[in-house]
Design an enzyme around this catalytic site. Structure first.
Site, mmCIF file in Angstrom:
data_model
loop_
_atom_site.group_PDB
_atom_site.id
_atom_site.type_symbol
_atom_site.label_atom_id
_atom_site.label_comp_id
_atom_site.label_asym_id
_atom_site.label_seq_id
_atom_site.Cartn_x
_atom_site.Cartn_y
_atom_site.Cartn_z
ATOM 1 N N SER A 1 0.854 -1.184 0.000
ATOM 2 C CA SER A 1 0.000 0.000 0.000
ATOM 3 C C SER A 1 0.891 1.235 0.000
ATOM 4 O O SER A 1 1.708 1.392 -0.913
ATOM 5 C CB SER A 1 -0.948 -0.031 1.202
ATOM 6 O OG SER A 1 -1.896 1.019 1.120
ATOM 7 N N HIS B 1 -2.983 -1.069 -3.333
ATOM 8 C CA HIS B 1 -4.212 -0.308 -3.152
ATOM 9 C C HIS B 1 -4.234 0.890 -4.092
ATOM 10 O O HIS B 1 -3.688 1.948 -3.787
ATOM 11 C CB HIS B 1 -4.335 0.153 -1.699
ATOM 12 C CG HIS B 1 -4.576 -0.968 -0.750
ATOM 13 N ND1 HIS B 1 -4.332 -0.881 0.590
ATOM 14 C CD2 HIS B 1 -5.050 -2.223 -0.950
ATOM 15 C CE1 HIS B 1 -4.639 -2.016 1.188
ATOM 16 N NE2 HIS B 1 -5.071 -2.852 0.262
ATOM 17 N N ASP C 1 -3.887 -4.010 6.812
ATOM 18 C CA ASP C 1 -4.269 -4.859 5.676
ATOM 19 C C ASP C 1 -3.248 -5.986 5.509
ATOM 20 O O ASP C 1 -2.054 -5.805 5.746
ATOM 21 C CB ASP C 1 -4.299 -4.033 4.391
ATOM 22 C CG ASP C 1 -5.235 -2.849 4.504
ATOM 23 O OD1 ASP C 1 -4.775 -1.800 4.954
ATOM 24 O OD2 ASP C 1 -6.409 -2.988 4.163
#
Length: 348
Positions: free
Chosen positions: A18, A45, A144
């Site tokens: 990310s 992401h 995440d």
């Protein structure tokens, strides 16, 4: 024209990143040799924005890189990247033999407010490849990827995490280290060589080992592939007092999860930290809406006061001006509160 023969991958390396992920991924793919023995799948992401991530990675990689397409057969030595606004999943294809695994692209509900999201890929790879799956988690905010790595480990696979000390955003690696039995914590530049060694080890260890998929992994995979139902959710969670910030349905707390996670029956999923962040966003948006409404109320009351005054209704005009001043004061109080908390001012 003869088509290139397809060689199905027996092993999969799934990678999640990310914040700060472009540089980390470029370093990572540069360490993979031209004859790398596993399929490589990458989620970063990017939301629904146009993405040039494959071309950025191709500049550093010695392996071919492109966006994944629905139905792609996973092949060793090829890097597939999740396209914008699609979860990247993998599944065994019963129509072409147990040795083949195909890509599934899904626009089901977002997880941790992201699509593509890391956890759906990791969980699907855990179910499809079992002990022949390796999860790699790189830099990123919040947590995440932790649940996905837990699924990979539960199915007998391996987990590698970027060293938090060198990660631009260390939250995701730190969460994985706290909550998962991670096999390696390494600088990004060392992950490729470690993967080669682990693939050799997994080839020897995985022979003859049955691939068992825990029920929670199997059922959570349903949410990423298709809309599931309340009955499915009740088998892996219990109702909570919280509501989904995306669809406002009841959130169910997933059983035995660390960090604590929640799902609604439409499929949205959040860790505690992501849920708290989304609730904070909702509160901020509501407060800015209140500031905007108070500003508009003040302007309308002043306009009404002018109209009343033009008709000779001085007392009515004075009442409107008093109400306008109160709305102005209330709006200024809210605005100062929001600015003091460090929130970005919206247009009002």
């Amino acid at each position: 024209m003869n088509q290139r023969p397809i060689f199905a991958a027996d092993d999969a390396v799934v990678v999640g990143a990310s914040t700060g992920g472009v540089a980390a991924l470029q370093t990572f793919v540069a360490t993979l040799p031209p004859q790398f023995a596993a399929a490589v799948l990458v989620v970063m992401h990017i939301g629904n924005h146009d993405s040039i991530l494959p071309s950025l990675l191709a500049r550093a990689a010695r392996l071919p890189v492109r966006h994944a397409r629905d139905g792609d057969v996973l092949e060793p030595g090829r890097i597939l990247v999740a396209p914008p606004d699609f979860h990247l999943l993998v599944a065994r294809d019963p129509d072409i033999g147990s040795g083949h695994t195909r890509v599934l692209l899904s626009r089901t509900a977002r997880e941790n407010h992201a699509r593509p999201a890391i956890d759906p890929l990791f969980r699907s790879a855990a179910a499809a490849f079992g002990p022949r799956a390796i999860g790699v988690l790189l830099t990123g905010m919040l947590d995440d990827g932790t649940s996905g790595l837990q699924a990979i480990k539960a199915c007998g696979g391996r987990a590698i995490v970027q060293s938090p000390d060198e990660a631009q955003a260390p939250d995701m690696p730190e969460s994985a280290i706290r909550n998962v039995e991670v096999d390696r914590v390494l600088p990004v530049a060392d992950i490729g060589p470690a993967l080669e060694r682990m693939l050799d080890e997994s080839l020897a260890e995985a022979r003859g080992r049955p691939r068992e998929v825990p029920e929670w992994v199997r059922l959570e995979n349903r949410f990423a592939i298709e809309e599931s139902d309340m009955e499915t959710l009740s088998r892996i969670g219990t109702p909570s007092t919280f509501t989904c910030p995306e669809c406002h349905g009841t959130l169910w707390e997933m059983q035995g999860q660390a960090p604590t996670r929640f799902r609604c029956h439409t499929g949205h999923a959040f860790t505690e930290r992501h849920l708290s962040e989304q609730q904070g966003v909702a509160v901020e948006e509501s407060l800015w809406s209140a500031v905007r409404a108070l500003t508009e109320k003040e302007k309308l009351l002043r306009q009404m006061a002018q109209s009343a005054l033009s008709l000779g209704h001085a007392q009515t005009a004075a009442d409107y001006l008093q109400q306008a001043a109160a709305a102005q004061r209330d709006g200024e109080v809210l605005r100062r509160l929001l600015v003091a908390e460090g929130h970005t001012e919206q247009s009002v």
